[in-house]
Every structure is written in structure tokens, then in C-alpha cells.
Design a protein around this motif. Structure first.
Motif, PDB file in Angstrom:
ATOM      1  N   LEU A 268       0.865  -1.178   0.006  1.00  0.00           N
ATOM      2  CA  LEU A 268      -0.067   0.003  -0.193  1.00  0.00           C
ATOM      3  C   LEU A 268       0.772   1.318   0.062  1.00  0.00           C
ATOM      4  N   ASN A 269       0.459   2.036  -0.916  1.00  0.00           N
ATOM      5  CA  ASN A 269       1.248   3.424  -0.763  1.00  0.00           C
ATOM      6  C   ASN A 269       0.117   4.594  -0.669  1.00  0.00           C
ATOM      7  N   VAL A 270       0.470   5.624   0.439  1.00  0.00           N
ATOM      8  CA  VAL A 270      -0.621   6.460   0.790  1.00  0.00           C
ATOM      9  C   VAL A 270       0.021   8.000   0.370  1.00  0.00           C
ATOM     10  N   TYR A 271      -0.543   8.583  -0.775  1.00  0.00           N
ATOM     11  CA  TYR A 271       0.104   9.854  -1.192  1.00  0.00           C
ATOM     12  C   TYR A 271      -0.426  11.233  -0.268  1.00  0.00           C
ATOM     13  N   ILE A 272       0.411  11.733   0.028  1.00  0.00           N
ATOM     14  CA  ILE A 272       0.164  13.003   0.924  1.00  0.00           C
ATOM     15  C   ILE A 272       0.700  14.425   0.091  1.00  0.00           C
TER      16      ILE A 272
END
Length: 459
Positions: A268-272
Motif C-alpha cells: 500500500l502507498n498513501v500519497y500526501i
């Protein structure tokens, strides 16, 4: 056999310690394919050995993934869906050194691996499996088995068949086993399901996608109630950290002015967003060979309920296209995969409301990544969020390509050597895939789906 600077890459005095039902050398049953690749990558000898990865073209997550360490005659077998190691095979007992306690069980300096030697070390075996046509006899012990090829050929269906097999095993001083198989549990045939229940099992965590809102991840840091922690679009960095714990690594995505919180162990990648420092999109990976993060980001086991049916890990392109309304789905065909990160000639990118899906072509297609946006509206391919379908992958994986050299069709594990071989292999794969696609419209050939990995100097 691969060579480096004129010397063999294989350490002649290497011994793989056998622990029946547990491990062989550094390879522990229940470990994920990523952990095993990391072990190989960081070992000074295993890391320079050519590595071949094979899997089913038709449905890679239904069959097995097999890593072949050719210099050592080892085959590491992983269950397709869970990607955990459940079987280790020594295919060349005469050349692969295996030790049990202080005894060299097999290898170039060990006596032949006969039935008598195995029984003296481990006791009498369980009833074996005999193939009448080939004469192969598989003898089971707890946690491992040995195969005697052709030993029972010509034995008839008489009642004393077992006596005849034992006599054949003892004939001429005893036949040598050709293969040693290490597995978990009491049965070789149940080993795949048993491996996922081991304390050491590194199985994918389940991710429930809440359409347009975020994701709920099971087994997370704050999952006291067993329902999973929720990460919402619009959450700040501290809220993400509270839900998922610290990220494996951070990366700046310059093309989108975003930061990627990369949870590699969850796929999982979470983009900020760099300005607001809040979550604007997320991405889930499938850890398929050929992808830029294969061997680095684990496979994510996800599902998302989207009318009229759910999309989940393992979903195929044809199923999504058949289930969605034509007005709510757009499809694009891209040459060269995700900014060149996938060594296949063509990938399908589809948008459905609030999501961008990338598939490999042919045989219904296989989902390789799912990108989520903070909306439930349709995302036309001309929209800013989806105009460059490769960019979410390219931003997230440009650094991954440097760390996970196993993603290449032919390249180096660890050292980064042989980059010209990587480029040539990709070109060859794409040309072969284009010929296949032009001739019959099917998926790239098996030659384009086999990944041969090594030190770039393999012969």
C-alpha cells in the motif's frame, strides 16, 4: 553456471541445514516471496546465482510461483494467492550440499542418499506414493520426502508390491534418491494450506476499500477490536501514522508535488499532498513478477464493492469490463507498460468511478495495481488525475526499480551490474510480445513472461 571475474559464484563448501518441516538453510517455510528474495539478494553467494522465476500465464495467483536457484539445484515454491513459501525442492541431491545435525545428508562429498541412510537418520517412513507408469517412488517422512526415480518400474499389481519396492530400494547397495522435498505439516499435498497457518507465515493483510472514503486495513497497529483501522482521504500524516504505524519509507513524487508514504509490507502507498499535507490518493499493488516493485512491496489482498459487482485482488480485465456500465468505464491501451517499468509490450488502463486500474493483457488480463481517488465520480482519461495512467506507478516505483532489481527480465540481484542486459531483455520481450499480439491477439508468450535473473554475466 554464472561466473564472476573468472571464479564460480557458487561456494563449493556451502551447506544448507535441514530442519524437517521448518526450513532448509536460510529459507524458512511460511516466509513471503519478498523475504526470500531479500535473503537471496543480500547473500554474497546466493545473490550472484542466476534466478529463474516461473508462474502460470493463465492465472498467476491460482498456480504456484517457483524460484529456481540454478547453481544450487534448488526450487522454492510459493502458493500463488498468499505468496508464502510452502515447499523447497532439492532437484540435484548429488550436487546440492544438505546437512542434518552433524551429518552431510547429500551433496558432492556425501555418500548416495539411499533409503537405508534416510531411515537410519529419521526412522521408518510413512507409506509412500508409487507411480506405476514411471516407476517413481516418493517416500514420506515427517516434514520432508525423498523421491526415487524409476525404482519401481516393471513391478506388477501383486499383493506384495511393497515388499518388491523395498527390495528394489536395497538392490545393488541401495538406489540413490534423486530429489529431496521439504514441506510443512504432515502431508506434502496439504502443505500449501498448512504454510499459511504457521507462526512464521507472512500472509497478505486484508484491505477493505470504502469507495470514495479510504481503506480499512486488518491487523494494523490500532486494530484492537479486530475490525481494522481506517485511513480516510483528507487525513493528515499523524492520523495515517496512528492507523498504520510508521511507513517503510517516504518518497517525494516531483511530478505531482506529493509525498508517498510507502507501506511495502502491506502493498500500500498513501500519497500526501505537499501543500496541505493530507491524503489525496492511495495505491494497492499485486506483487506480480515483471512489476517494478515485485519483491519489494508485498501483495495486497483487497476488495472494493462497486455496483454491480465487487473488484478484488485477482480480478481480471474481462470481468470488470463485462460488469461495468459502458458509460462508467474508459479503457486505454499503452505501449511499454507503466513508463517502461513493466517489461510487457501492452498494458490496459481502465478508469471506473473513483479508481484507476492497470491490467496485463491477454487471457482476460491480470490486475497489477489499483489507484484510489477521493471521489466517486467518473475519472475520464483526459482528467488531470488520470491523463497519465502510468504516472502513479512511475512516481511510486522509480526508486523501487533501484532497490528491486528482481523486477527486470534479466539483471542483477543486489549489485546493480548488467544494466545493458536489462535493457536488451526488455526490448526482446516487447518485440516477442508484439509479435504474439499481432498474430493471434493473445497475451505475450511464455518466453516474455519468464524472468531470468542473475548477475548479468550468466552463461
Amino acid at each position: 553456471m554464472a561466473s564472476s571475474s573468472g571464479h564460480s559464484s557458487r561456494r563449493e563448501d556451502t551447506e544448507f541445514a535441514l530442519r524437517p518441516g521448518v526450513s532448509l538453510g536460510p529459507f524458512l517455510l511460511g516466509h513471503s516471496i519478498n523475504t526470500v528474495l531479500s535473503i537471496i539478494r543480500h547473500d554474497p553467494y546466493l545473490g550472484t546465482s542466476p534466478l529463474v522465476i516461473t508462474h502460470s500465464d493463465e492465472d498467476p495467483f491460482e498456480g504456484d510461483f517457483v524460484l529456481h536457484l540454478r547453481d544450487y539445484g534448488l526450487q522454492l515454491v510459493f502458493a500463488g494467492a498468499s505468496q508464502v513459501l510452502y515447499r523447497i525442492e532439492v532437484s540435484e541431491t548429488s550436487s546440492c550440499p544438505v546437512a542434518f545435525d552433524d551429518t552431510q545428508l547429500c551433496g558432492p562429498r556425501a555418500p548416495p542418499l539411499t533409503h537405508a541412510r534416510v531411515s537410519s537418520l529419521f526412522g521408518e517412513p510413512f507409506p509412500g506414493d508409487w507411480d506405476a507408469e514411471s516407476g517413481d517412488y516418493l517416500v514420506h517422512h515427517r516434514g520432508f520426502a525423498v523421491l526415487f526415480e524409476g525404482i519401481g518400474k516393471g513391478i506388477g499389481p501383486e499383493k506384495d508390491r511393497m515388499a518388491a519396492l523395498l527390495a528394489a530400494l536395497r538392490r545393488d547397495g541401495g538406489a540413490a534418491a534423486s530429489r529431496l522435498i521439504v514441506f510443512c505439516g504432515d502431508s506434502l499435498y496439504d502443505a500449501a494450506s498448512t504454510a499459511t497457518k504457521l507462526p512464521s507465515a507472512e500472509t497478505p493483510e486484508h484491505v477493505q476499500v470504502v469507495h470514495g472514503r479510504g481503506v480499512r486495513v486488518s491487523g494494523t497497529k490500532s486494530d484492537a477490536g479486530g475490525v481494522g483501522s481506517m485511513v480516510h482521504f483528507g487525513d493528515d500524516v499523524q492520523q495515517v501514522h496512528n492507523a498504520l504505524g510508521p511507513a517503510s519509507k517516504w518518497r517525494r513524487c516531483h511530478r505531482r508535488s506529493e509525498y508517498a508514504m510507502m507501506y511495502l509490507e502491506r502493498g500500500l502507498n498513501v500519497y500526501i499532498d505537499a501543500s496541505s499535507m493530507r491524503v489525496v490518493r492511495m495505491q494497492l499493488f499485486q506483487n506480480l513478477p515483471g512489476h517494478a516493485l515485485f519483491g519489494t512491496a508485498r501483495r495486497s489482498d483487497f476488495n472494493v464493492d462497486v455496483c454491480p459487482r465487487s473488484i478484488r485482488s485477482g480480478t481480471k480485465f474481462a470481468a470488470v469490463r463485462a460488469s461495468m456500465q459502458p458509460s462508467s468505464m474508459q479503457i486505454a491501451v499503452h505501449e511499454g507498460g507503466s513508463a517502461g517499468s513493466i517489461p510487457y509490450a501492452v498494458t490496459h488502463v481502465a478508469t471506473v468511478p473513483g479508481m484507476l486500474l492497470e491490467f496485463l493483457p491477454g487471457n482476460g488480463g491480470v490486475l497489477v495495481s489499483l489507484t484510489l481517488f477521493a471521489t466517486t465520480r467518473a475519472l475520464p482519461l483526459s482528467d488531470g488525475a488520470a491523463s497519465a495512467p502510468a504516472s502513479p506507478l512511475a512516481d511510486a516505483t522509480s526508486d523501487g526499480r533501484q532497490q528491486a532489481s528482481t523486477s527486470s527480465s534479466e539483471g542483477s540481484i543486489g549489485s546493480g551490474s548488467g544494466q545493458s542486459s536489462v535493457v536488451l531483455a526488455r526490448i526482446a520481450n516487447r518485440k516477442a510480445a508484439k509479435r504474439d499480439a499481432a498474430s493471434n491477439g493473445r497475451q505475450p508468450s511464455l518466453a516474455a513472461r519468464r524472468l531470468v535473473l542473475g548477475n548479468g554475466n550468466a552463461s
